[in-house]
Scaffold this active site. Sequence first.
Site, PDB file in Angstrom:
ATOM      1  NE  ARG A 114      -3.898   0.517   1.931  1.00  0.00           N
ATOM      2  CZ  ARG A 114      -5.145   0.630   2.423  1.00  0.00           C
ATOM      3  NH1 ARG A 114      -5.393   1.461   3.418  1.00  0.00           N
ATOM      4  NH2 ARG A 114      -6.126  -0.091   1.925  1.00  0.00           N
ATOM      5  CG  HIS A 141      -8.496  -0.192  -2.850  1.00  0.00           C
ATOM      6  ND1 HIS A 141      -7.683  -1.238  -2.465  1.00  0.00           N
ATOM      7  CD2 HIS A 141      -9.147   0.209  -1.724  1.00  0.00           C
ATOM      8  CE1 HIS A 141      -7.849  -1.454  -1.172  1.00  0.00           C
ATOM      9  NE2 HIS A 141      -8.726  -0.603  -0.696  1.00  0.00           N
ATOM     10  CD  GLN A 144     -13.008  -1.825  -0.852  1.00  0.00           C
ATOM     11  OE1 GLN A 144     -12.219  -1.698   0.060  1.00  0.00           O
ATOM     12  NE2 GLN A 144     -14.212  -2.315  -0.659  1.00  0.00           N
ATOM     13  CG  ASP A 235     -13.639   6.231  -1.046  1.00  0.00           C
ATOM     14  OD1 ASP A 235     -13.589   6.169   0.205  1.00  0.00           O
ATOM     15  OD2 ASP A 235     -12.613   6.136  -1.756  1.00  0.00           O
ATOM     16  CB  CYS A 275     -14.136   1.195   0.074  1.00  0.00           C
ATOM     17  SG  CYS A 275     -13.750   2.950   0.148  1.00  0.00           S
ATOM     18  NE  ARG A 303     -10.522  -5.426   0.468  1.00  0.00           N
ATOM     19  CZ  ARG A 303      -9.701  -4.438   0.859  1.00  0.00           C
ATOM     20  NH1 ARG A 303     -10.189  -3.369   1.449  1.00  0.00           N
ATOM     21  NH2 ARG A 303      -8.406  -4.485   0.621  1.00  0.00           N
TER      22      ARG A 303
END
Length: 318
Positions: A114, A141, A144, A235, A275, A303
Site C-alpha cells: 500500500r 484499489h 476492494q 467513498d 469501501c 475483503r
Amino acid sequence: MTSQLSSLALLLSGLRGSDLLSSADLSGDQTLALLQLAAELKSGRRSIDLGGKTLGLIFTKASTRTRVSFTVAMARLGGQTVDLHPSVTQVGRGEPVADTARVLSRYVDALAIRTFAQQELAEYAHWASIPVINALTDLEHPCQALADYLTLQEAFGGIEGLTLAYVGDGNNVAHSLLIAGALLGVNVRVGCPEGFLPDPAVVEQARGLAGSRCRLEVLHDPVATVRGAQALYTDVWASMGQEQEQTERERAFAGWCLDEALLSEADSRAIVLHCLPAHRGEEISAGVIEGNASRVFDQAENRLHVQQALLAAVLGAF
Ligand code: CP
Ligand code: NVA
C-alpha cells in the site's frame, strides 16, 4: 460439475506467480473465477492449504481492513504474514526499491503493498521475482473492487447487466470499480463534481475492456447518476494524502452526499456500498449507512474471502 471445477482450476492456475497491480491485470473470466472461489471459501465448500507460505506487508499508509484481512487470510490458509513497515526496515532509511524487492523475494512468497504512487508499486513488481499485490495506491484499489463485486453478486445472484452508480470523488476506488465492472459486464456510472472526475485514461482503458458489453458513464449530476441503479457506492471526499484539501473538498462536494433522498432515486432493491472508512454526514448520511439497503459490513467481510482466493491463485494452489 467436474468440467466446471476443472475450468475454474485452469483459469486460476493462469494466475500462478502473477502480480495484481491493477484490476486490468485480470481477465473477465479470471475475475469471475476469483469471485467463485471466494464464495466457495466463504461457504466452507472449499478449503486451501498454503502452509509454509509467507506474505510480506509493506504499508506506507494507514489501513484497518486491508491489513487485517490479508493477515487473517494468510492465517486461515495456513500461511503467515510479516509486517515490513518502512519505519522498521531499511526502506525508511532510503534503501532502494530495486534492492529491497530482490532481497525480500528471497524470504517471502508474495508482497502486498500500500503506497502512494502506482509507479513505486510497479517498480517493486519489476524487481521482485514473487507476486506483488496492490493493497491500494493513489490510482487503484483492485482488491476492494473484487470484494465489492462479490457483494453485488451475493445480493442479486448474478451481476452482468446490473448498474452500479458511484457518487463522489473520481478516485482510486472509482478507477478499480470502472475497470473491474468493464471486465464483469456491469454498467458503471461515476458521478462527480467538475474537477474531481476519474482519470480520463482509466475511463478510456475501461471502455476499451468493456467493448459493447456494458456502459461506462461519467456524469456530473448525482440524481442522474443513481437513477434506477442496483448499487449505490461512495467513498471519502479526501483520500489519504489529501487531508489538507478537506475543507476545499467539502465545499466542492456540497450536494453529493449519498443520503435518503438520493437512495430513493435508485432501484427499489438497490444496495448501498462504501469501501470504508466512512465519514457520516459528509459523503454518506448516517441513516443510509446504517439503513436496510446498506451492505457495507458484508462488503468489508468479503475483503477477507476475495483476498484468500487471490492469494491461493497467485501462490499456486491450483
Ligand atoms: N477499504 C479499505 O481499504 O480499508 P482500509 O484503509 O482500512 O484498509
Ligand atoms: N479513497 C480512499 C480509500 C480508502 C480505503 C483513500 O485512498 O484514502
